[in-house]
Every structure is written in C-alpha cells, then in structure tokens.
Design an enzyme around this catalytic site. Structure first.
Site, PDB file in Angstrom:
ATOM      1  N   GLY A 139      45.794 -23.193  53.605  1.00 52.52           N
ATOM      2  CA  GLY A 139      45.991 -22.085  54.534  1.00 52.52           C
ATOM      3  C   GLY A 139      45.548 -20.761  53.938  1.00 52.52           C
ATOM      4  N   ALA A 143      47.761 -15.951  46.159  1.00 51.99           N
ATOM      5  CA  ALA A 143      48.940 -16.015  45.296  1.00 51.99           C
ATOM      6  C   ALA A 143      49.576 -14.642  45.105  1.00 51.99           C
ATOM      7  CB  ALA A 143      48.538 -16.597  43.941  1.00 51.99           C
ATOM      8  N   LYS A 194      34.624 -22.604  52.637  1.00 52.94           N
ATOM      9  CA  LYS A 194      34.894 -21.163  52.806  1.00 52.94           C
ATOM     10  C   LYS A 194      34.714 -20.418  51.492  1.00 52.94           C
ATOM     11  CE  LYS A 194      39.235 -21.031  50.900  1.00 52.94           C
ATOM     12  NZ  LYS A 194      39.872 -20.057  50.005  1.00 52.94           N
ATOM     13  N   ASP A 247      41.614 -19.024  56.834  1.00 55.44           N
ATOM     14  CA  ASP A 247      41.357 -19.161  55.397  1.00 55.44           C
ATOM     15  C   ASP A 247      39.992 -18.599  55.032  1.00 55.44           C
ATOM     16  OD1 ASP A 247      42.150 -19.844  52.878  1.00 55.44           O
ATOM     17  OD2 ASP A 247      41.733 -21.966  53.071  1.00 55.44           O
ATOM     18  N   ARG A 258      38.736 -14.224  44.538  1.00 50.83           N
ATOM     19  CA  ARG A 258      37.914 -14.356  43.329  1.00 50.83           C
ATOM     20  C   ARG A 258      36.512 -14.846  43.676  1.00 50.83           C
ATOM     21  NH1 ARG A 258      41.675 -18.551  40.211  1.00 50.83           N
ATOM     22  NH2 ARG A 258      43.156 -17.007  40.958  1.00 50.83           N
ATOM     23  N   ASN A 259      36.360 -15.583  44.774  1.00 54.10           N
ATOM     24  CA  ASN A 259      35.027 -16.050  45.172  1.00 54.10           C
ATOM     25  C   ASN A 259      34.181 -14.897  45.696  1.00 54.10           C
ATOM     26  OD1 ASN A 259      34.889 -19.173  44.969  1.00 54.10           O
ATOM     27  ND2 ASN A 259      36.911 -18.746  45.798  1.00 54.10           N
ATOM     28  N   GLU A 284      36.093 -21.309  42.560  1.00 59.63           N
ATOM     29  CA  GLU A 284      35.809 -22.686  42.961  1.00 59.63           C
ATOM     30  C   GLU A 284      34.475 -22.809  43.691  1.00 59.63           C
ATOM     31  OE1 GLU A 284      37.469 -25.329  42.208  1.00 59.63           O
ATOM     32  OE2 GLU A 284      39.643 -25.038  42.299  1.00 59.63           O
TER      33      GLU A 284
END
Length: 331
Positions: A139, A143, A194, A247, A258-259, A284
């Site tokens: 979802g 964090a 995504k 998302d 971070r992406n 990722e």
C-alpha cells in the site's frame, strides 16, 4: 493484545515501522537484525540508530536475534521486510521445514534477482512453500509517516481467509487502516513497477521537466503497470485502488521516496555506483528495472517508460536523450 507469536526479519526503515505497528497488537515479538550495532543500540537505548531513530522501542517487548533460523523457530507468523536484492543471501540457507504450518508475510516491494521472481514465487521455487499460506502487506506507506503515526492505508493480500483476518488484525491500529485483497500477483508486481516509474519521475524532475509533464508521465505509468500485470496474471482488479495507483503516486511524488531520489541523482549526472554510495539506502527500482526488462521479453508488453529507465541504468544511455525519445511516445 493478540496471542500470536510473530517474527520480523529485517532492520531497515520499513522493518522498524512494521515492528512499531505490530507492538500495538502483540505483547512481544522476535526481531532478526543482521547488524550487531543496531542490536546493541536497541538493547542500550531502545532505538534503531540507522533507521527511524526517532522511534523508541520497549526493549523488554523485543526478543532480538542475529540468526534468522532462531528467530522463526517457535512462531506462528514470519514477516519478511528485507530489500529483495538481499533476501536470498539472508534467508536462502534456512531449513524449509521451519516454514511449515506458518504464515509467511512479505512486506517487500521488489524482485529476487537470483530467481528473477517476485517474493511469492521465490518462496514457492526455493522453499517449496505453499502459496495458500503466503500473505502480502502493501500500500502507499512510507515508513517515515508511520513513525509519526500519520494515517496510513495498507492492503493485505492472500488466498487464505484466516490469514487475511489475522494479518489485518496484527497490522491495524488507530493510525493504520487495512483492507483485504486476493490479488497476490497484482499487489506484488504493482509495487515492483511503481518503483521503476518513480525513478523515471526523479530523472525527469532533475532534467527540468515540470508538473505538467510529470502528470502525463504518471498517467502513462499506471497504464504500463496495468498492462503488464494484466498480461502476467489476468484478474478482475481496479487499477485505481490505493494499493496500485495510490502506491505509485506516493512513490513518484513524495519527499520520502528513495526511488524518486535515486532517479533525481541519475538525472543530475551521478553514476549508478555514485548514487548508491551517496544514498546509503536501497532503491528497489534499480534492481527491478533489469528484472522487468528480462521478464517482458516473454510478455512483450509495450512499456516505453520502464524500457527508458532500463537503458539509462544498465546501458549507460544519456538520460536527456532517453527522456526526449520517451516524451514523444507519451499521450
């Protein structure tokens, strides 16, 4: 409080946020942490010094382990929250029998490179794990916002009704709302994709493309995601639900992404290696870009955004040139 015995495997930002969530609902849990300095700091100060250091944990409610097998021996639920690029290296050696009669929950958004597989398929192929006992938690959920107890919506995806009910209870709180889905493959592949799209968003931002272009980029991104997951696993899904579109939006636009940050640095001219060293966190989408490119050789879905990201990251194609070519393909 629930009587469920649960282990969390991982020590990063999302793992720390997951532990915070779970401690709303269980008295105590097992936590596997690879880094000895994190274990030591938690024992002394009740904080993870590397990730979400503002969150204070009651160490008396944590059983800390540096061995994943010991952490999962006597539990009912195992929640994995490790970057997918390091999952196999961390747990590939564990005895498959330790997973028997347990629910395996993945809060990972990525593909295992050694198998070029999403997490559900990795557990099936490597451990022979029954996917009926596999659960995904996904979802729009950064964090950092969970740490601040800002309202967050999670989706619990599984084929198992009992597992869905239990994991929903474990992850619900006054600031976490949960819903249930049976679309295991869609809710696994959508986060993988995504992250790639968020890298594209960051690249374009650094190249000077504005909000008007970003709106078109993200509109086309959700179409690519829909077309790919519909090809991989046809299912009656609403791509506009928060677990898919939501998302994507939070990852493409948020300051915590971070992406997007990874893409922004690439767009500024940083090399992949320099970006990884500078960030000191795993994006990722970098690993996913190659895996999806390889997988799509089979499915042959038209994915100009994902392809552009792959060429920039893995073929050293100039970002400005690739985005200029991409811009002519968007609608």
């Amino acid at each position: 409080m629930l009587n469920t015995r649960i282990a969390v495997i991982g020590s990063g930002s999302w793992a720390s946020a997951i532990v915070k969530i779970l401690l709303n609902n269980v008295e105590k849990l097992n936590w596997f942490i690879r880094e000895p300095e994190i274990i030591e700091n938690l024992q002394k100060h009740g904080r993870n010094p590397m990730y979400l250091s503002s969150v204070e944990f009651d160490v008396n409610r944590l059983n800390l382990f540096d061995d994943p097998e010991k952490a999962i021996e006597d539990v009912d639920v195992i929640l994995f929250c490790i970057p997918s690029a390091f999952l196999h290296k961390t747990i590939g050696h564990i005895n498959p029998k330790l997973l028997n009669n347990k629910y395996v929950v993945s809060a990972i958004k990525g593909i295992v490179p050694e198998y070029n597989a999403i997490i559900a398929d990795y557990f099936k192929k490597h451990f022979g794990f029954n996917t009926e006992n596999f659960v995904i938690v996904s979802g729009p959920s950064h964090a950092e916002e969970v740490a601040k107890e800002r309202l967050t919506y999670l989706t619990v995806s599984t084929e198992n009704k009992d597992a869905a009910e239990l994991v929903s209870k474990l992850t619900s709180s006054r600031y976490i709302y949960t819903s249930v889905s049976h679309d295991i493959y869609g809710t696994e592949y959508a986060p993988v994709l995504k992250n790639i799209m968020a890298i594209a968003s960051g690249i374009c931002h650094s190249l000077g493309y504005g909000d008007n272009f970003q709106a078109v980029l993200i509109s086309n991104s959700i179409k690519e995601i829909r077309d790919f997951i519909d090809s991989v696993h046809p299912f009656e899904r609403d791509i506009n639900n928060s677990v898919y579109l939501g998302d994507l939006l939070v990852t493409a636009y948020s300051q915590y992404s971070r992406n997007r940050m990874f893409g922004a640095m690439i767009g500024k001219g940083y090399s992949v290696k320099a970006t990884q060293m500078e960030m000191q966190m795993v994006a990722e989408g970098y690993f996913s870009a190659k895996c999806i490119y390889e997988l799509n050789k089979t499915f042959k879905v038209n994915m100009p955004i994902a392809e552009a990201v792959y060429k920039i990251l893995y073929q050293n194609s100039p970002p400005a040139m690739e985005v200029e070519i991409l811009a002519k393909k968007l609608k």
